[in-house]
Design a protein around this motif. Structure first.
Motif, PDB file in Angstrom:
ATOM      1  N   GLY A  50       0.827  -1.209   0.000  1.00 15.13           N
ATOM      2  CA  GLY A  50       0.000   0.000   0.000  1.00 15.13           C
ATOM      3  C   GLY A  50       0.857   1.254   0.000  1.00 15.13           C
ATOM      4  N   VAL A  51       1.867   1.280   0.865  1.00 20.41           N
ATOM      5  CA  VAL A  51       2.748   2.452   0.934  1.00 20.41           C
ATOM      6  C   VAL A  51       3.515   2.599  -0.380  1.00 20.41           C
ATOM      7  N   GLY A  52       3.884   1.484  -0.979  1.00 20.19           N
ATOM      8  CA  GLY A  52       4.558   1.534  -2.283  1.00 20.19           C
ATOM      9  C   GLY A  52       3.681   2.214  -3.320  1.00 20.19           C
ATOM     10  N   ARG A  53       2.400   1.818  -3.353  1.00 19.10           N
ATOM     11  CA  ARG A  53       1.473   2.424  -4.333  1.00 19.10           C
ATOM     12  C   ARG A  53       1.252   3.908  -4.028  1.00 19.10           C
ATOM     13  N   ILE A  54       1.125   4.238  -2.740  1.00 18.51           N
ATOM     14  CA  ILE A  54       0.869   5.642  -2.361  1.00 18.51           C
ATOM     15  C   ILE A  54       2.045   6.529  -2.778  1.00 18.51           C
ATOM     16  N   VAL A  59       4.477  10.671  -6.184  1.00 18.10           N
ATOM     17  CA  VAL A  59       5.552  11.228  -7.016  1.00 18.10           C
ATOM     18  C   VAL A  59       5.012  11.562  -8.412  1.00 18.10           C
ATOM     19  N   LEU A  60       4.171  10.685  -8.942  1.00 19.32           N
ATOM     20  CA  LEU A  60       3.569  10.937 -10.256  1.00 19.32           C
ATOM     21  C   LEU A  60       2.671  12.179 -10.219  1.00 19.32           C
ATOM     22  N   LEU A  61       1.865  12.299  -9.169  1.00 15.10           N
ATOM     23  CA  LEU A  61       0.986  13.473  -9.046  1.00 15.10           C
ATOM     24  C   LEU A  61       1.813  14.751  -8.954  1.00 15.10           C
ATOM     25  N   ARG A  81      11.675   8.112  -4.458  1.00 10.82           N
ATOM     26  CA  ARG A  81      10.656   7.086  -4.179  1.00 10.82           C
ATOM     27  C   ARG A  81      11.141   6.116  -3.105  1.00 10.82           C
ATOM     28  N   ARG A  82      12.408   5.691  -3.215  1.00  3.74           N
ATOM     29  CA  ARG A  82      12.923   4.719  -2.238  1.00  3.74           C
ATOM     30  C   ARG A  82      12.940   5.314  -0.822  1.00  3.74           C
ATOM     31  N   THR A  83      13.488   6.528  -0.702  1.00  3.51           N
ATOM     32  CA  THR A  83      13.624   7.094   0.639  1.00  3.51           C
ATOM     33  C   THR A  83      12.264   7.492   1.226  1.00  3.51           C
ATOM     34  N   LEU A  84      11.344   7.957   0.374  1.00  2.00           N
ATOM     35  CA  LEU A  84       9.999   8.291   0.873  1.00  2.00           C
ATOM     36  C   LEU A  84       9.282   7.034   1.391  1.00  2.00           C
ATOM     37  N   LYS A  85       9.440   5.918   0.662  1.00  2.00           N
ATOM     38  CA  LYS A  85       8.823   4.660   1.120  1.00  2.00           C
ATOM     39  C   LYS A  85       9.421   4.247   2.452  1.00  2.00           C
ATOM     40  N   GLU A  86      10.729   4.388   2.580  1.00  2.80           N
ATOM     41  CA  GLU A  86      11.378   4.062   3.860  1.00  2.80           C
ATOM     42  C   GLU A  86      10.866   4.962   4.983  1.00  2.80           C
ATOM     43  N   GLN A  87      10.770   6.255   4.677  1.00  4.89           N
ATOM     44  CA  GLN A  87      10.357   7.225   5.701  1.00  4.89           C
ATOM     45  C   GLN A  87       8.936   6.928   6.186  1.00  4.89           C
ATOM     46  N   ILE A 121       0.744  18.166  -0.061  1.00  8.27           N
ATOM     47  CA  ILE A 121      -0.143  17.491   0.906  1.00  8.27           C
ATOM     48  C   ILE A 121      -1.463  17.117   0.228  1.00  8.27           C
ATOM     49  N   GLU A 122      -1.967  18.009  -0.614  1.00  9.34           N
ATOM     50  CA  GLU A 122      -3.192  17.691  -1.367  1.00  9.34           C
ATOM     51  C   GLU A 122      -2.989  16.432  -2.206  1.00  9.34           C
ATOM     52  N   ASN A 123      -1.825  16.348  -2.850  1.00 11.82           N
ATOM     53  CA  ASN A 123      -1.527  15.187  -3.688  1.00 11.82           C
ATOM     54  C   ASN A 123      -1.388  13.922  -2.836  1.00 11.82           C
ATOM     55  N   LEU A 124      -0.793  14.076  -1.656  1.00 17.74           N
ATOM     56  CA  LEU A 124      -0.666  12.922  -0.754  1.00 17.74           C
ATOM     57  C   LEU A 124      -2.050  12.456  -0.292  1.00 17.74           C
ATOM     58  N   GLN A 125      -2.921  13.420  -0.011  1.00 15.54           N
ATOM     59  CA  GLN A 125      -4.287  13.055   0.409  1.00 15.54           C
ATOM     60  C   GLN A 125      -5.005  12.285  -0.699  1.00 15.54           C
ATOM     61  N   LYS A 126      -4.806  12.725  -1.942  1.00 14.94           N
ATOM     62  CA  LYS A 126      -5.435  12.011  -3.064  1.00 14.94           C
ATOM     63  C   LYS A 126      -4.878  10.587  -3.162  1.00 14.94           C
ATOM     64  N   ALA A 127      -3.554  10.463  -3.035  1.00 17.48           N
ATOM     65  CA  ALA A 127      -2.913   9.135  -3.141  1.00 17.48           C
ATOM     66  C   ALA A 127      -3.414   8.207  -2.025  1.00 17.48           C
ATOM     67  N   MET A 128      -3.569   8.746  -0.820  1.00 16.73           N
ATOM     68  CA  MET A 128      -4.051   7.912   0.295  1.00 16.73           C
ATOM     69  C   MET A 128      -5.515   7.540   0.092  1.00 16.73           C
TER      70      MET A 128
END
Ligand code: HEM
Length: 155
Positions: A50-54, A59-61, A81-87, A121-128
């Motif tokens: 799930g976190v991988g997809r988010i 990043v695409l958004l 992408r790698r470090t954000l997934k880790e974080q 943050i708006e883009n993160l909300q959409k991804a979640m």
């Protein structure tokens, strides 16, 4: 000691597909927040997949968002992408280590503004939302990220 750790980081191999970065001290404290307790939040985000997809979607958004896409031009998106997934995994209680730079170091000299953060943050909300993460769980991640504003944003 710090010097020795920095040296150790400098000798870490560069992961496939990524560009080398200036040496820094690898430390989970660089993630900018402590992990939540338990694994309920990790489950709410559908774990690693799930976190991988988010993160891929985030990043695409961001790179196709006219408000902030220029900021991402020429950046190492494989590393991002790698470090954000880790974080996110580290903070959400997924048991990962964060090996990236501190939020201050990662964003220094980028001149980021409050409006740039709002767009991200708006883009993160959409991804979640697209991942089907429950609203309360979304807000728990956002609450962890909120204090990082002072390190990532110039004003
Ligand atoms: C709380 C908010 C933020 C978090 C948690 C965050 C997280 C991260 C992480 C983990 C990295 C990679 C660190 C590394 O390479 O070692 C990074 C780099 C980056 N971030 Fe952020 N970020 C935030 C805000 C922003 C904003 C608002 C923007 C622009 C709209 C942005 C644009 C970038 C770019 C372009 C990079 C790549 C920098 C480089 O490779 O030199 N970030 N961010």
């Amino acid at each position: 000691m710090t010097f020795l750790l920095a040296l150790a980081a400098a000798t870490l191999p560069v992961p496939a597909g990524e560009q080398p970065v200036d040496p820094y001290v690898v430390d989970n404290a660089n993630a900018g927040a402590v992990p939540v307790r338990g694994d309920a939040l990790w489950q709410a985000f559908h774990g690693q997949a799930g976190v991988g997809r988010i993160v891929d979607s985030l990043v695409l958004l961001n790179t196709s968002d006219p408000r902030i896409s220029d900021i991402f031009k020429g950046q190492d998106l494989v590393r991002l992408r790698r470090t954000l997934k880790e974080q996110f995994c580290y903070i959400l209680g997924g048991g990962c280590d964060y090996t990236g730079r501190s939020m201050k170091d990662a964003h220094k000299d980028m001149g980021l503004q409050t409006a740039d953060l709002a767009a991200l943050i708006e883009n993160l909300q959409k991804a979640m939302r697209d991942e089907g993460v429950p609203f309360g769980a979304q807000n728990r991640l956002l609450a962890k990220l909120a204090p990082m504003k002072r390190d990532a944003i110039e004003r």
